[in-house]
Design an enzyme around this catalytic site. Structure first.
Site, short mmCIF file in Angstrom:
data_model
loop_
_atom_site.label_atom_id
_atom_site.label_comp_id
_atom_site.label_asym_id
_atom_site.label_seq_id
_atom_site.Cartn_x
_atom_site.Cartn_y
_atom_site.Cartn_z
N TYR A 98 -8.16 -0.54 -10.29
CA TYR A 98 -8.27 0.86 -9.89
C TYR A 98 -7.09 1.22 -9.00
O TYR A 98 -6.42 0.36 -8.45
CB TYR A 98 -9.60 1.13 -9.17
CG TYR A 98 -9.65 0.58 -7.77
CD1 TYR A 98 -9.29 1.37 -6.67
CD2 TYR A 98 -10.06 -0.72 -7.53
CE1 TYR A 98 -9.32 0.87 -5.39
CE2 TYR A 98 -10.09 -1.24 -6.24
CZ TYR A 98 -9.73 -0.43 -5.18
OH TYR A 98 -9.74 -0.94 -3.91
N GLU B 3 -5.45 -2.02 -7.01
CA GLU B 3 -5.96 -3.38 -6.91
C GLU B 3 -6.59 -3.87 -8.20
O GLU B 3 -7.26 -3.13 -8.92
CB GLU B 3 -7.00 -3.46 -5.78
CG GLU B 3 -6.38 -3.11 -4.44
CD GLU B 3 -7.31 -3.27 -3.26
OE1 GLU B 3 -6.80 -3.55 -2.18
OE2 GLU B 3 -8.53 -3.11 -3.43
N TRP C 119 -11.98 3.84 -2.04
CA TRP C 119 -12.18 2.72 -2.96
C TRP C 119 -13.66 2.37 -3.13
O TRP C 119 -14.06 1.99 -4.21
CB TRP C 119 -11.37 1.50 -2.52
CG TRP C 119 -11.78 0.91 -1.21
CD1 TRP C 119 -12.74 -0.04 -1.00
CD2 TRP C 119 -11.25 1.22 0.07
NE1 TRP C 119 -12.84 -0.33 0.34
CE2 TRP C 119 -11.93 0.43 1.01
CE3 TRP C 119 -10.24 2.09 0.51
CZ2 TRP C 119 -11.64 0.48 2.37
CZ3 TRP C 119 -9.97 2.13 1.86
CH2 TRP C 119 -10.66 1.35 2.78
N HIS D 51 -8.23 -8.99 0.66
CA HIS D 51 -7.28 -9.58 -0.27
C HIS D 51 -7.28 -11.10 -0.10
O HIS D 51 -7.24 -11.58 1.03
CB HIS D 51 -5.87 -9.06 0.03
CG HIS D 51 -5.81 -7.58 0.15
ND1 HIS D 51 -5.89 -6.92 1.36
CD2 HIS D 51 -5.69 -6.62 -0.79
CE1 HIS D 51 -5.81 -5.63 1.16
NE2 HIS D 51 -5.70 -5.40 -0.13
N HIS E 19 -2.08 -5.38 -6.73
CA HIS E 19 -2.26 -6.65 -6.03
C HIS E 19 -3.71 -7.10 -6.11
O HIS E 19 -4.60 -6.34 -6.46
CB HIS E 19 -1.79 -6.55 -4.57
CG HIS E 19 -2.47 -5.47 -3.78
ND1 HIS E 19 -2.07 -4.16 -3.82
CD2 HIS E 19 -3.52 -5.51 -2.93
CE1 HIS E 19 -2.83 -3.43 -3.02
NE2 HIS E 19 -3.74 -4.24 -2.47
N GLU F 96 -4.34 2.25 -2.56
CA GLU F 96 -4.97 0.98 -2.94
C GLU F 96 -4.84 0.90 -4.45
O GLU F 96 -5.39 1.73 -5.18
CB GLU F 96 -6.46 0.97 -2.55
CG GLU F 96 -6.71 0.86 -1.07
CD GLU F 96 -6.45 -0.53 -0.49
OE1 GLU F 96 -5.92 -1.41 -1.22
OE2 GLU F 96 -6.77 -0.73 0.68
N HIS G 253 0.83 -1.21 0.00
CA HIS G 253 0.00 0.00 0.00
C HIS G 253 0.86 1.26 0.00
O HIS G 253 0.49 2.27 -0.60
CB HIS G 253 -0.97 -0.01 1.18
CG HIS G 253 -2.07 -1.02 1.02
ND1 HIS G 253 -2.78 -1.51 2.09
CD2 HIS G 253 -2.56 -1.64 -0.07
CE1 HIS G 253 -3.67 -2.40 1.65
NE2 HIS G 253 -3.56 -2.49 0.34
N GLU H 298 -15.25 -10.92 9.33
CA GLU H 298 -15.65 -9.55 9.65
C GLU H 298 -17.09 -9.46 10.14
O GLU H 298 -17.37 -8.77 11.11
CB GLU H 298 -15.48 -8.64 8.44
CG GLU H 298 -14.03 -8.43 8.05
CD GLU H 298 -13.85 -7.43 6.93
OE1 GLU H 298 -14.70 -6.51 6.80
OE2 GLU H 298 -12.87 -7.56 6.18
N CYS I 274 -14.28 -5.76 1.91
CA CYS I 274 -13.20 -5.57 0.94
C CYS I 274 -11.95 -6.14 1.57
O CYS I 274 -11.66 -5.83 2.72
CB CYS I 274 -12.93 -4.09 0.66
SG CYS I 274 -14.12 -3.28 -0.37
#
Length: 172
Positions: free
Chosen positions: A100, A112, A157, A67, A30, A110, A24, A85, A65
């Protein structure tokens, strides 16, 4: 243990792994995923990020959101983060993916390759308070109004992904 992200090129070919915060800081592309959940009425679930998050704390964003881990599919990662979460299992499906880049403040980016999933969920949550401050459902119309009036209340994002979502689904 350090959380790693999977670095990729624009064709989703793996270039290697890097510690998440370092990726980041460097703004390196990524893998990521985003989940949009809706209730039966068509309202979107928003989560407010926990106050202890290292970037964008207490900002509203979509359901999940995150990874995928190395060796994990985008779908497996999305389902894992829904459990971690929000404390839920939801039937989700991939809708589209895109790339983006967003400045999230404090020198962090970000950047990604983001796979976007959607699903319907209309039950209880068991929130992980280290990740999520609170959740709420909101109509698309009211969401558009809130973002227009107070864009600083939402993650960078999420605003980008929401516009891409609308582009793909003409969702108003």
């Amino acid at each position: 243990m350090e959380e790693m992200v999977v670095l990729v090129n624009p064709n989703d070919e793996i270039l290697g792994l890097m510690e998440k915060q370092q990726a980041h800081l460097n703004g390196l592309l990524h893998r990521a995923f985003s989940v949009f959940l809706f209730n039966e009425k068509g309202d979107m679930l928003l989560q407010k990020r926990a106050s202890g998050k290292y970037h964008s704390p207490l900002k509203w964003t979509n359901a999940v959101c995150s990874h995928p881990k190395s060796g994990e599919t985008y779908l497996e990662g999305a389902q894992r983060r829904l459990r971690e979460e929000l404390g839920i299992n939801a039937d989700i499906s991939e809708k589209f993916h895109f790339i983006y880049k967003a400045d999230v403040g404090n020198g962090l980016w970000e950047h990604e390759l983001d796979y976007v999933f959607t699903g319907i969920y209309d039950s209880e949550f068991n929130l992980n308070t280290e990740e999520v401050e609170e959740v709420r459902f909101i109509s698309p119309k009211n969401l558009d109004r809130e973002i227009s009036e107070n864009p600083e209340h939402f993650t960078e994002w999420f605003k980008i992904i929401l516009e891409e979502y609308k582009h793909h689904f003409k969702h108003k």
